[in-house]
Design an enzyme around this catalytic site. Structure first.
Site, PDB file in Angstrom:
ATOM      1  N   GLU A 153      -4.696  -8.808   0.370  1.00  0.00           N
ATOM      2  CA  GLU A 153      -5.449  -8.516   1.595  1.00  0.00           C
ATOM      3  C   GLU A 153      -6.918  -8.335   1.254  1.00  0.00           C
ATOM      4  O   GLU A 153      -7.256  -7.667   0.272  1.00  0.00           O
ATOM      5  CB  GLU A 153      -4.991  -7.211   2.285  1.00  0.00           C
ATOM      6  CG  GLU A 153      -3.659  -7.287   2.957  1.00  0.00           C
ATOM      7  CD  GLU A 153      -3.294  -5.988   3.672  1.00  0.00           C
ATOM      8  OE1 GLU A 153      -4.200  -5.218   4.055  1.00  0.00           O
ATOM      9  OE2 GLU A 153      -2.091  -5.749   3.832  1.00  0.00           O
TER      10      GLU A 153
ATOM     11  N   GLU B  40       0.811  -1.219   0.000  1.00  0.00           N
ATOM     12  CA  GLU B  40       0.000   0.000   0.000  1.00  0.00           C
ATOM     13  C   GLU B  40       0.847   1.274   0.000  1.00  0.00           C
ATOM     14  O   GLU B  40       0.803   2.071   0.957  1.00  0.00           O
ATOM     15  CB  GLU B  40      -0.978  -0.020   1.183  1.00  0.00           C
ATOM     16  CG  GLU B  40      -1.914  -1.216   1.149  1.00  0.00           C
ATOM     17  CD  GLU B  40      -2.953  -1.227   2.273  1.00  0.00           C
ATOM     18  OE1 GLU B  40      -2.993  -0.268   3.069  1.00  0.00           O
ATOM     19  OE2 GLU B  40      -3.732  -2.196   2.336  1.00  0.00           O
TER      20      GLU B  40
HETATM   21  O1  IFM Z   1      -4.220  -3.353   9.010  1.00  0.00           O
HETATM   22  C1  IFM Z   1      -4.177  -2.831   7.720  1.00  0.00           C
HETATM   23  C2  IFM Z   1      -2.946  -3.331   6.998  1.00  0.00           C
HETATM   24  O2  IFM Z   1      -1.779  -3.023   7.678  1.00  0.00           O
HETATM   25  C3  IFM Z   1      -2.874  -2.719   5.625  1.00  0.00           C
HETATM   26  N1  IFM Z   1      -4.115  -2.875   4.910  1.00  0.00           N
HETATM   27  C4  IFM Z   1      -5.323  -2.532   5.587  1.00  0.00           C
HETATM   28  C5  IFM Z   1      -5.392  -3.230   6.924  1.00  0.00           C
HETATM   29  C6  IFM Z   1      -6.701  -2.876   7.642  1.00  0.00           C
HETATM   30  O3  IFM Z   1      -6.802  -1.502   7.835  1.00  0.00           O
END
Ligand code: IFM
Length: 457
Positions: free
Chosen positions: A361, A173
């Site tokens: 994710e 990210e």
């Molecule tokens: O916890 C975070 C993660 O570190 C990065 N992506 C989003 C998740 C939830 O907010």
């Protein structure tokens, strides 16, 4: 066929699909002063008054540093084939450069061996927001030298772990690392509304990604590498020309700003025009975009939700804001939009071509409570995950090459500036005792994986 929670299996996944979970180092490891680890910007930030909810930090968190074998056993119980974790740069290079800290390397080396022994493919991410503080003291990601330091760190990891690790992610990210840290100030190092810095950081993150890809090709040519941006389909909140423009800019800001340079070797024209006033182009040197667009093997997609965009003149984010549109929301206040995942995957295929994709994710926070029993029931999370798997299965049927899916997250953990209140785990963590209690979603996911692997889903 039904699985735990009475929810149907989701069909349509190949037998060799990568079923996984994701975590990150600072969010779960704890042991911040052990094994020769150096401080990172998150140690600094989380200890600054007022930065995090209830002043919480991840000094201990899930204490995964000491519980990793138990955690790997939980993964094996689920039947996982992939585990996406991140390496804490300051654990293996306490100052961000110079000699490796052998104790730190050993921790990840043992983790990799432990995963392989359990039949789980290790899928490390090199950077999940925890820059060594020593590099921050020299300017951090604003300083172009940090891109070289990252390439050296990456090369060292390829050298030391690459005999057993074939799948890598460079950055998690990068939009968050650049813009939430230098515009919104919610993330370390917590700068507010400094667009020139944020844009320079975004470029340096992308450049460091490209340099790491090149280092992998030189050192471990058969391994595979990609990047994992958080991607959000955008919609205008209202059917007006102003909101249509807002949605287009937000798409450029959050999605195209990272995808275009990686896949097309160019920043999007509309965003370059938007950012002209911030002097962005001074950060870009000859050859940078060629490095950034070094071919990758897979794209990691962190998908949480679609956003509806409108104008809000006092927002530091270009005078724009994303507004939730439908109930129920997750506990983060995010819309639940599984069809947005399908939309994003087809859009990637259309605009950037056929590339192997991992959903690196996807998950949701809900207000889980443990009553002392053996299972924490969380039907909302089962519903969330199964609906996203349905969208994924449809995207696969529509020709998108999706290789794997990682639930965020294996465990409840430290949700950055929001502390411990937000629980994303398949396992509930009772922090005072460090006991892990399966949630219903863990049992459902285990059954889903078994059915898919048996070809029965
Ligand atoms: O916890 C975070 C993660 O570190 C990065 N992506 C989003 C998740 C939830 O907010």
């Amino acid at each position: 066929m039904v699985a735990h929670g009475g929810k149907r299996f989701v069909p349509g996944f190949p037998k060799d699909f990568g079923w996984g979970v994701a975590t990150s180092a600072y969010q779960i490891e704890g042991a911040v002063d052990e094994g020769g680890r150096g401080p990172s910007i998150w140690d600094t930030f989380s200890h600054e008054p007022g930065r995090t909810q209830r002043g919480e930090n991840a000094d201990v968190s899930c204490d995964h540093y000491h519980h990793w074998q138990e955690d790997a056993d939980l993964m094996a119980d689920l039947g996982l084939s992939v585990y996406r974790f991140s390496i804490a740069w300051s654990r293996v290079m306490p100052n961000g450069k110079g000699p490796l800290n052998e104790q730190g390397v050993d921790f990840y080396s043992r983790l990799v061996d432990g995963l392989l022994e359990r039949g789980i493919t290790p899928f490390p991410t090199l950077y999940h927001w925890d820059l060594p503080q020593a590099l921050e003291d020299e300017g951090g990601w604003v300083n172009r030298d940090t891109t070289q330091r990252f390439a050296e760190y990456a090369a060292a990891m390829f050298d030391r772990l690459g005999d057993r690790v074939d799948l890598w992610v460079t950055h998690n990210e990068p939009w968050v690392t650049a813009f939430m840290a230098y515009v919104g100030s919610e993330k370390a190092p917590g700068i507010y509304n400094d667009w020139p810095l944020a844009l320079r950081v975004s470029h340096h993150l992308l450049l460091s990604h490209g340099l790491a890809v090149q280092a992998l090709r030189a050192g471990r040519p058969s391994a595979k590498i990609g990047i994992a941006p958080n991607l959000h389909p955008t919609r205008p909140l209202a059917d007006t020309p102003e909101d249509a423009k807002a949605a287009q800019i937000w798409d450029g800001f959050q999605n195209r700003w990272f995808l275009d340079p990686v896949f097309k070797g160019a920043y999007p024209e509309d965003m370059l025009a938007e950012y002209e006033r911030f002097g962005f182009e001074e950060s870009v040197e000859d050859g940078d975009l060629a490095a950034i667009s070094s071919p990758i093997d897979h794209l990691g997609v962190n998908f949480y939700h679609r956003v509806a965009v409108t104008q809000k003149p006092d927002s530091p984010y270009l005078g724009l804001v994303c507004v939730p549109t439908q109930l129920p929301l997750t506990e983060m206040g995010w819309d639940i939009t599984p069809d947005g995942l399908h939309e994003m995957l087809l859009r990637i295929k259309r605009d950037y071509g056929d590339i192997d994709i991992y959903i690196t994710e996807n998950g949701a926070a809900f207000p889980d409570e443990w009553d002392g029993g053996d299972v924490v029931e969380d039907p909302d999370r089962i519903d969330f995950i199964s609906r996203h798997l349905e969208a994924l299965s449809q995207a696969i049927a529509d020709g998108v090459s999706v290789k794997g899916y990682c639930v965020w997250s294996l465990l409840d953990n430290y949700e950055w500036e929001k502390g411990y209140a937000k629980r994303f785990g398949l396992y509930y963590v009772d922090y005072p005792t460090q006991r892990r209690i399966p949630k219903g979603s863990a049992l459902w996911y285990r059954d889903q994986i078994a059915a898919a692997r048996a070809g029965g889903s």
